[in-house]
Design an enzyme around this catalytic site. Sequence first.
Site, short mmCIF file in Angstrom:
data_model
loop_
_atom_site.label_atom_id
_atom_site.label_comp_id
_atom_site.label_asym_id
_atom_site.label_seq_id
_atom_site.Cartn_x
_atom_site.Cartn_y
_atom_site.Cartn_z
CE LYS A 13 32.47 13.84 2.12
NZ LYS A 13 31.75 12.55 2.11
NE ARG A 88 36.24 10.34 5.82
CZ ARG A 88 36.51 10.55 4.54
NH1 ARG A 88 36.86 11.72 4.10
NH2 ARG A 88 36.41 9.56 3.68
NE ARG A 127 31.60 7.50 -5.42
CZ ARG A 127 31.65 8.05 -4.22
NH1 ARG A 127 31.12 9.23 -4.00
NH2 ARG A 127 32.24 7.41 -3.23
NE ARG A 161 36.51 6.11 -4.13
CZ ARG A 161 36.15 7.07 -3.29
NH1 ARG A 161 35.86 8.27 -3.74
NH2 ARG A 161 36.09 6.86 -2.00
NE ARG A 172 34.11 4.95 1.70
CZ ARG A 172 33.68 5.37 0.51
NH1 ARG A 172 33.34 4.48 -0.40
NH2 ARG A 172 33.58 6.63 0.24
P1 AMP Z 1 36.91 9.87 0.29
O1 AMP Z 1 37.27 9.99 -1.15
O2 AMP Z 1 36.82 11.20 0.98
O3 AMP Z 1 35.71 9.02 0.54
O4 AMP Z 1 38.14 9.11 0.99
C1 AMP Z 1 38.51 7.81 0.63
C2 AMP Z 1 39.32 7.16 1.74
O5 AMP Z 1 40.50 7.91 1.99
C3 AMP Z 1 38.61 7.09 3.10
O6 AMP Z 1 37.73 5.98 3.19
C4 AMP Z 1 39.80 6.98 4.04
O7 AMP Z 1 40.37 5.67 4.00
C5 AMP Z 1 40.79 7.92 3.38
N1 AMP Z 1 40.62 9.30 3.90
C6 AMP Z 1 40.20 10.40 3.22
N2 AMP Z 1 40.16 11.47 4.00
C7 AMP Z 1 40.57 11.06 5.23
C8 AMP Z 1 40.73 11.70 6.50
N3 AMP Z 1 40.44 13.00 6.67
N4 AMP Z 1 41.17 10.95 7.54
C9 AMP Z 1 41.47 9.65 7.39
N5 AMP Z 1 41.31 8.98 6.24
C10 AMP Z 1 40.88 9.67 5.17
#
Ligand code: AMP
Length: 216
Positions: A13, A88, A127, A161, A172
Amino acid sequence: MRIVLVGPPGAGKGTQAKIIAGRLSIPAISTGDIFRANVGAGTPLGLQAKGFMDAGQLVPDEVTIGMVRDRLAEPDVTNGFLLDGFPRNVAQAEELEAILVGLGTKLDVVLELAVPAEEVVHRIAGRRLCRNDSTHIFHVDFNPPSVPGVCDVCGGELYQRDDDKEETVRERLAVYERETSPIVGFYDERGLLATVQATGTLDEVTERALSALDDR
Ligand code: AMP
């Protein structure tokens, strides 16, 4: 165009969001990137978010939704945006609808990047991100940098990360299945869903995604 990008962790994404948004000249808004920037800067928002992120859990809705509402009030989103990582869960999807109604607009399309579950862990565990700029994303197998550990774009140091560690990835994924996958049905019911297979090369996925957007 107003686009939401949805898909499990490891679907690509973040990478696709930046490419597609660049092609369409709209901002890519990643809630994960905003959280990471705040964690890195040690802001109160970052302190609130960090524990949830490191555990692979969602940051609470009241924190996340307020942050997105503020971001969508910025002037650069008037001609469109691509949301990556938000909504989410169904509560966030409902809030997004309300925010957009308040702005006198609505979504055009929700693009789902579909990827087989067994591929996800391999994708995420390999990654690597650049410390200088999180839009510089590599993969040790699928998109390796010329020199291991060094960013091709700017020479920055590449790192993994914290939440890309295997145990967190599995959590996740479970959170995605339980909380996020219901929004696919939510948007399908509204006639907004376009699903593309996120397998193959990066360019193949981009082309599939752009042609799905063209068809709207
Ligand atoms: P991502 O980079 O989109 O995988 O986001 C990394 C982390 O940020 C996720 O595992 C959540 O802990 C937090 N996060 C990102 N977007 C959201 C969201 N829309 N709602 C809640 N937590 C989020």
